[in-house]
Design a protein around this motif. Structure first.
Motif, PDB file in Angstrom:
ATOM      1  N   MET A  32     -33.539 -53.181  15.585  1.00  9.81           N
ATOM      2  CA  MET A  32     -32.333 -53.302  14.490  1.00  9.81           C
ATOM      3  C   MET A  32     -32.703 -51.956  13.448  1.00  9.81           C
ATOM      4  SD  MET A  32     -32.001 -57.195  13.655  1.00  9.81           S
ATOM      5  CE  MET A  32     -31.513 -58.250  14.722  1.00  9.81           C
ATOM      6  N   ILE A  76     -39.048 -62.024  15.988  1.00  6.31           N
ATOM      7  CA  ILE A  76     -38.009 -61.562  15.138  1.00  6.31           C
ATOM      8  C   ILE A  76     -38.206 -60.177  14.319  1.00  6.31           C
ATOM      9  CG2 ILE A  76     -36.654 -62.353  13.014  1.00  6.31           C
ATOM     10  CD1 ILE A  76     -36.662 -64.928  14.587  1.00  6.31           C
ATOM     11  N   GLU A  77     -39.558 -60.326  13.900  1.00 13.68           N
ATOM     12  CA  GLU A  77     -39.876 -59.184  13.092  1.00 13.68           C
ATOM     13  C   GLU A  77     -39.952 -57.955  13.834  1.00 13.68           C
ATOM     14  OE1 GLU A  77     -40.861 -59.123   9.499  1.00 13.68           O
ATOM     15  OE2 GLU A  77     -40.162 -61.303   9.901  1.00 13.68           O
ATOM     16  N   GLN A  86     -37.970 -57.365  16.553  1.00  7.45           N
ATOM     17  CA  GLN A  86     -36.609 -56.897  16.831  1.00  7.45           C
ATOM     18  C   GLN A  86     -36.168 -56.479  15.351  1.00  7.45           C
ATOM     19  OE1 GLN A  86     -34.812 -60.861  17.574  1.00  7.45           O
ATOM     20  NE2 GLN A  86     -34.407 -60.206  19.650  1.00  7.45           N
ATOM     21  N   LEU A  87     -36.494 -56.849  14.191  1.00  6.89           N
ATOM     22  CA  LEU A  87     -36.198 -56.056  13.056  1.00  6.89           C
ATOM     23  C   LEU A  87     -36.493 -54.661  12.940  1.00  6.89           C
ATOM     24  CD1 LEU A  87     -36.673 -58.568  10.124  1.00  6.89           C
ATOM     25  CD2 LEU A  87     -34.718 -57.328  10.454  1.00  6.89           C
ATOM     26  N   ILE A 116     -50.232 -66.264  14.706  1.00  2.09           N
ATOM     27  CA  ILE A 116     -48.894 -65.897  14.216  1.00  2.09           C
ATOM     28  C   ILE A 116     -47.728 -66.651  14.955  1.00  2.09           C
ATOM     29  CG2 ILE A 116     -47.240 -64.126  14.853  1.00  2.09           C
ATOM     30  CD1 ILE A 116     -49.078 -62.139  13.695  1.00  2.09           C
ATOM     31  N   ALA A 117     -46.620 -67.286  14.457  1.00  2.00           N
ATOM     32  CA  ALA A 117     -45.780 -67.836  15.317  1.00  2.00           C
ATOM     33  C   ALA A 117     -45.139 -66.808  16.120  1.00  2.00           C
ATOM     34  CB  ALA A 117     -44.825 -68.650  14.318  1.00  2.00           C
ATOM     35  N   PHE A 165     -42.227 -66.900  17.560  1.00  2.00           N
ATOM     36  CA  PHE A 165     -40.874 -66.894  17.452  1.00  2.00           C
ATOM     37  C   PHE A 165     -40.631 -65.840  16.180  1.00  2.00           C
ATOM     38  CE2 PHE A 165     -41.776 -70.586  15.208  1.00  2.00           C
ATOM     39  CZ  PHE A 165     -41.163 -70.523  14.017  1.00  2.00           C
ATOM     40  N   TRP A 166     -41.307 -66.000  15.191  1.00  2.00           N
ATOM     41  CA  TRP A 166     -41.401 -65.172  13.843  1.00  2.00           C
ATOM     42  C   TRP A 166     -41.998 -63.795  14.331  1.00  2.00           C
ATOM     43  CZ3 TRP A 166     -45.587 -63.028  10.761  1.00  2.00           C
ATOM     44  CH2 TRP A 166     -44.919 -62.307   9.522  1.00  2.00           C
ATOM     45  N   ILE A 194     -35.463 -66.018  22.235  1.00  2.00           N
ATOM     46  CA  ILE A 194     -34.975 -65.114  21.313  1.00  2.00           C
ATOM     47  C   ILE A 194     -34.650 -63.808  21.756  1.00  2.00           C
ATOM     48  CG2 ILE A 194     -36.089 -63.564  19.429  1.00  2.00           C
ATOM     49  CD1 ILE A 194     -38.146 -66.228  18.856  1.00  2.00           C
TER      50      ILE A 194
END
Lengths: 336, 279
Positions: free
Chosen positions: A157, A149-150, A152-153, A142-143, A145-146, A281
């Motif tokens: 969020m 973000i997931e 965080q999503l 898995i990257a 940074f991705w 990030i």
């Protein structure tokens, strides 16, 4: 043992010296004219000349290198072209934030990875093992940074459970600075609210950063436990009627942890590098975030300082790992 | 044949091989497979940031481009970067490892110290610093990644050469007057090839990840390139509403790297079951 320690430390010196040469070359020799780059696009020739003189670019290279070595020895990396503050001060203030993040991730990876790896080995080739094997391969693919973000999503969020970025809520007063580690400082000040707030901020970045380490530690623990389970003393203990739980979590684990422990040391270097991405990030005010900003703005003194500091930490951790190895296995001391 | 049988039994490795073959297939036929191959550079502002539908399975991005097409077209870039970087790193690293391992003396010592020097800094940080020194572009990202990856090949080949150098067949060759390049490239190199292949496979996955990070930080691919890392970085301003914008390019990175890693792990188990360290 003392001789072993001394030799190991001496062996690190050439590679650290090499690191200094490398960073020096990267920043002062490779760019055609560092002064022009620093002065910006609209600089007049006089301004460029002034900068060239100020930074010592008009001196011969070997003299510049000697000056540079002296500066590094005094932990003086000059002033950031961007923030106009001494680089060493910035690093001193930011390093605890990065260490807090990396150490938390390492603890997370260790205390989850070792039990998971052990369980997988005990249930060898059954579903817990197969699940863990898939997850551990996935963990390193898995990257980061991705994944961040997931996370965080989902958690910040969508569900609004955890904060999106930063180290402390802006509405919260920071506890008085003692160690620089926010968790420890807030406890020292008796600020329970700041402690929980920091902990909340720490969860997502630490989870992201621990992912690769967790996978590696689980894999090595699994392999170690599998190997130990084949040994005669295990069969003997079984025949003696030692309960399975005691046998595995006490005798077997103790005998199979060495390889995993070595990995923990090696992982620490990787974690510092991973922090570069994760801190960017999550707006984490550590040296990773600082490094990216410096690279993006071509702030070369900062780049030099940070690379040297990270290189030294990297080397120190590797020496420490070798020393622990030497303590555990006396045969290794002879090889050096 | 025995090796093939052993490989076929290793289910994760076979799965890895299948994923890698699919990725290579997609990369070769990308313009034919992508429903909207023109969406590399086109923009359709009327249908920007639309969620996934049958016509646009992965949704559309900030310029109304089909993300599914861009993910498919991005496969080419990712594979191109990875093969170039790993190939060049091999060309630099392997001969240095052979020379360093075969000769004893200050030259070999120098090669290995330089190798250590490069390994003393985390790859990502070195690559970032190098990429910044050159102007940000795919080419400088590739060069930076190559310069950080060659030491891994040197290390492996060095260790193997050191081990083989004292073998009887090398003694025999020296007695017969075989030239050094002949011994190195025709006799020692074939013995290292399996470890090189394993390292290269794992390196492919590693490089794709690193290239994505560089793209994400704005130091690799430049718009309108359908680069996966770049797409994720562009998507950040449109979160959380356009979750598909970040999610699908990330999944593409994940599956590609997963494929190479599983294949690499499987190959390594065949070559040397005791070597377990991966990167």
């Amino acid at each position: 043992m003392l001789r072993f320690i001394l030799r190991r430390v001496l062996l690190a010196i050439p590679s650290l010296f090499g690191l200094l040469v490398l960073t020096f070359f990267l920043v002062r020799v490779v760019p055609a004219d560092p002064a022009t780059a620093l002065a910006g696009e609209n600089a007049t020739p006089a301004q460029i000349a002034a900068i060239r003189h100020e930074y010592g670019f008009d001196q011969p290279l070997y003299k510049q290198f000697v000056v540079y070595l002296g500066q590094v020895a005094r932990f003086d990396f000059g002033e950031s072209a961007y923030s106009r503050r001494p680089v060493s001060l910035d690093i001193k203030q930011r390093l605890p934030a990065t260490l807090e993040l990396t150490i938390t991730s390492l603890l997370l990876g260790t205390f989850l990875g070792i039990p998971l790896g052990t369980i997988a080995a005990v249930y060898h080739n059954r579903w817990p093992d197969i699940t863990l094997r898939i997850l551990s391969v996935a963990g390193v693919a898995i990257a980061a940074f991705w994944f961040a973000i997931e996370l965080q999503l989902l958690f910040s969020m969508e569900l609004d459970w955890l904060p999106l970025r930063g180290r402390l809520s802006s509405s919260m007063d920071a506890p008085p600075l003692v160690t620089g580690f926010m968790l420890i400082d807030s406890l020292l000040a008796g600020r329970w609210d700041a402690f929980t707030d920091t902990l909340h901020h720490l969860i997502l970045p630490a989870m992201t950063l621990s992912l690769g380490g967790l996978a590696t530690i689980a894999r090595f623990t699994r392999a170690g436990v599998l190997e130990t389970l084949q040994r005669d003393f295990v069969t003997y203990a079984r025949a003696q009627g030692v309960p399975s739980r005691v046998l595995i979590w006490k005798y077997v684990l103790k005998n199979s942890i060495v390889a995993a422990l070595t990995q923990i040391g090696l992982l620490f270097g990787g974690l510092i590098a991973g922090a570069v991405v994760v801190e960017t990030i999550f707006d984490w005010p550590g040296i990773g975030f600082y490094t990216v900003q410096a690279i993006l703005t071509a702030d070369y003194k900062v780049i030099l300082g940070v690379t040297v500091v990270i290189g030294v930490i990297y080397a120190a951790v590797n020496i420490l790992v070798d020393l622990i190895h030497g303590l555990v296995d006396p045969r290794l001391r002879e090889q050096l | 044949m025995l090796v093939l049988k052993k490989f076929a039994k290793d289910k994760p490795a076979v799965l890895g091989l299948i994923i890698v073959l699919i990725v290579i297939f997609v990369a070769i036929f990308a313009p034919l497979l992508a429903p909207y191959p023109g969406d590399v550079s086109a923009s359709h502002l009327l249908r920007r940031l639309k969620p996934p539908t049958w016509a646009y399975p992965f949704g559309s991005d900030n310029l109304g481009r089909d993300i599914f097409s861009r993910v498919i077209l991005g496969t080419r870039g990712a594979l191109m970067i990875a093969t170039t970087v790993v190939g060049l790193a091999m060309v630099i690293g392997v001969p240095l490892g052979l020379l360093g391992g075969y000769y004893i003396g200050w030259g070999s010592e120098f090669i290995m110290r330089v190798t250590d020097m490069f390994l003393a800094v985390p790859q990502l940080i070195l690559a970032l610093a190098l990429a910044q020194l050159m102007t940000p572009s795919i080419e400088s990202a590739m060069l930076a990644l190559t310069l950080t990856y060659w030491p891994f090949f040197t290390r492996i080949v060095y260790a193997e050469t050191r081990r083989l150098k004292n073998a009887l067949f090398i003694d025999a060759l020296q007695c017969m007057g075989a030239s050094v390049p002949r011994i190195l490239f025709l006799h020692i190199l074939p013995n290292c090839i399996s470890s090189i292949i394993v390292r290269a496979t794992i390196g492919m996955g590693f490089t794709i990840l690193m290239a994505a990070v560089l793209g994400f930080l704005g130091m690799g691919a430049t718009p309108p390139d359908p680069d996966w890392g770049l797409a994720i970085s562009e998507s950040r301003q449109y979160l959380p509403d356009s979750w598909w914008f970040a999610t699908f390019p990330g999944l593409a990175i994940f599956f590609t790297v997963l494929g190479f890693n599983m294949l690499g792990d499987g190959l390594r188990d065949i070559v040397d079951p005791r070597l377990r360290r991966s990167r």
